[in-house]
Scaffold this active site. Structure first.
Site, PDB file in Angstrom:
ATOM      1  N   GLY A  93       1.002  -1.352   0.279  1.00  0.00           N
ATOM      2  CA  GLY A  93      -0.147   0.041  -0.031  1.00  0.00           C
ATOM      3  C   GLY A  93       1.064   1.318   0.014  1.00  0.00           C
ATOM      4  O   GLY A  93       1.569   1.443   0.994  1.00  0.00           O
ATOM      5  N   SER A  94       0.717   2.248  -0.937  1.00  0.00           N
ATOM      6  CA  SER A  94       1.645   3.362  -1.182  1.00  0.00           C
ATOM      7  C   SER A  94       1.188   4.095  -2.219  1.00  0.00           C
ATOM      8  O   SER A  94      -0.109   4.143  -2.654  1.00  0.00           O
ATOM      9  CB  SER A  94       3.025   2.781  -1.510  1.00  0.00           C
ATOM     10  OG  SER A  94       2.984   1.770  -2.447  1.00  0.00           O
ATOM     11  N   ARG A  95       1.906   5.122  -2.574  1.00  0.00           N
ATOM     12  CA  ARG A  95       1.629   6.076  -3.605  1.00  0.00           C
ATOM     13  C   ARG A  95       2.817   6.470  -4.354  1.00  0.00           C
ATOM     14  O   ARG A  95       4.113   6.609  -3.786  1.00  0.00           O
ATOM     15  CB  ARG A  95       1.067   7.347  -2.781  1.00  0.00           C
ATOM     16  CG  ARG A  95       0.476   8.453  -3.644  1.00  0.00           C
ATOM     17  CD  ARG A  95      -0.280   9.427  -2.820  1.00  0.00           C
ATOM     18  NE  ARG A  95       0.355  10.660  -2.925  1.00  0.00           N
ATOM     19  CZ  ARG A  95      -0.053  11.830  -2.189  1.00  0.00           C
ATOM     20  NH1 ARG A  95      -0.828  11.595  -1.430  1.00  0.00           N
ATOM     21  NH2 ARG A  95       0.399  12.938  -2.467  1.00  0.00           N
TER      22      ARG A  95
END
Length: 225
Positions: A187-189
């Site tokens: 989960g990240s960006r």
């Protein structure tokens, strides 16, 4: 489809955990049929989750000097004009891609060129869509200058579940569009900062693919900076 090298340790720990759990249940509760099947199902789902998270699909990247390709799989959550204060120190178009735990987490170079700047920032683990995540979370900043002299800045940003950012580039490296420059776990960006006047080809909410989707286009011959 390949299994990414960053997942070897996680996969080994997963298999060890599944083996110990199933051995324990088989030894102590072998007569409880419903419990055995529940553990079998949970073990299978855990194994599949790890394998799908660290998958690394082969993608044919169409190289193009005027294109900025998507650096990651996910959904476009931000398209806005903003002030980039770390390196470029001027107004840019920011495009942000959110990667959920079910997305491929390989990160790819959006453009070809020379890495002019790299920095790792330790930090917090706010949810990736939080407005302050781009300045307060654990992150890296990379600036690649294209052959036409256009700097493109992009960031890996850890999310609430992510606890490790991996990168494969350093200042002075020559990189090719579409090749892997890093990986973020769970989960990240990724944020991309482009020159004003760049034509944006995506909209907020669009589902995009790293190394495939063309995020934007600029005319390198005009040397946009």
């Amino acid at each position: 489809m390949k299994f990414h090298k960053e997942g070897y340790t996680s996969l080994a720990l997963c298999i060890l955990f599944i083996f110990v759990l199933n051995a324990f249940v088989h030894y102590y509760w072998s007569e409880i049929t419903w419990l055995k099947w529940l553990i079998y199902i949970v073990s299978f789902l855990l194994f599949v989750t790890i394998v799908q998270f660290f998958r690394s699909p082969n993608r044919a990247v169409a190289l193009h000097d005027d294109h900025v390709i998507c650096p990651a799989d996910g959904k476009v959550v931000v398209i806005e004009e903003t002030e980039e204060t770390e390196y470029l120190k001027d107004k840019r178009i920011q495009i942000s891609i959110f990667m959920s735990p079910v997305n491929v987490h390989v990160n790819r170079n959006p453009v070809s060129g020379i890495v002019k700047y790299f920095k790792y920032h330790p930090g917090k683990y706010l949810v990736a869509w939080h407005p302050k995540s781009s300045t307060e979370n654990e992150r890296t900043t990379v600036v690649t200058e294209t052959a036409a002299g256009t700097p493109v800045l992009f960031r890996q940003i850890a999310g609430a579940l992510a606890r490790r950012i991996v990168w494969y580039v350093k200042e002075g490296d020559k990189v090719e569009q579409g090749n892997q420059f890093g990986f973020i776990k769970f989960g990240s960006r990724v944020d991309v900062f482009l020159p004003l006047g760049t034509k944006v080809n995506v909209n907020i909410g669009d589902v995009v693919k790293g190394g495939v989707t063309v995020l934007a286009e600029f005319n390198q011959s005009k040397n946009i900076s």
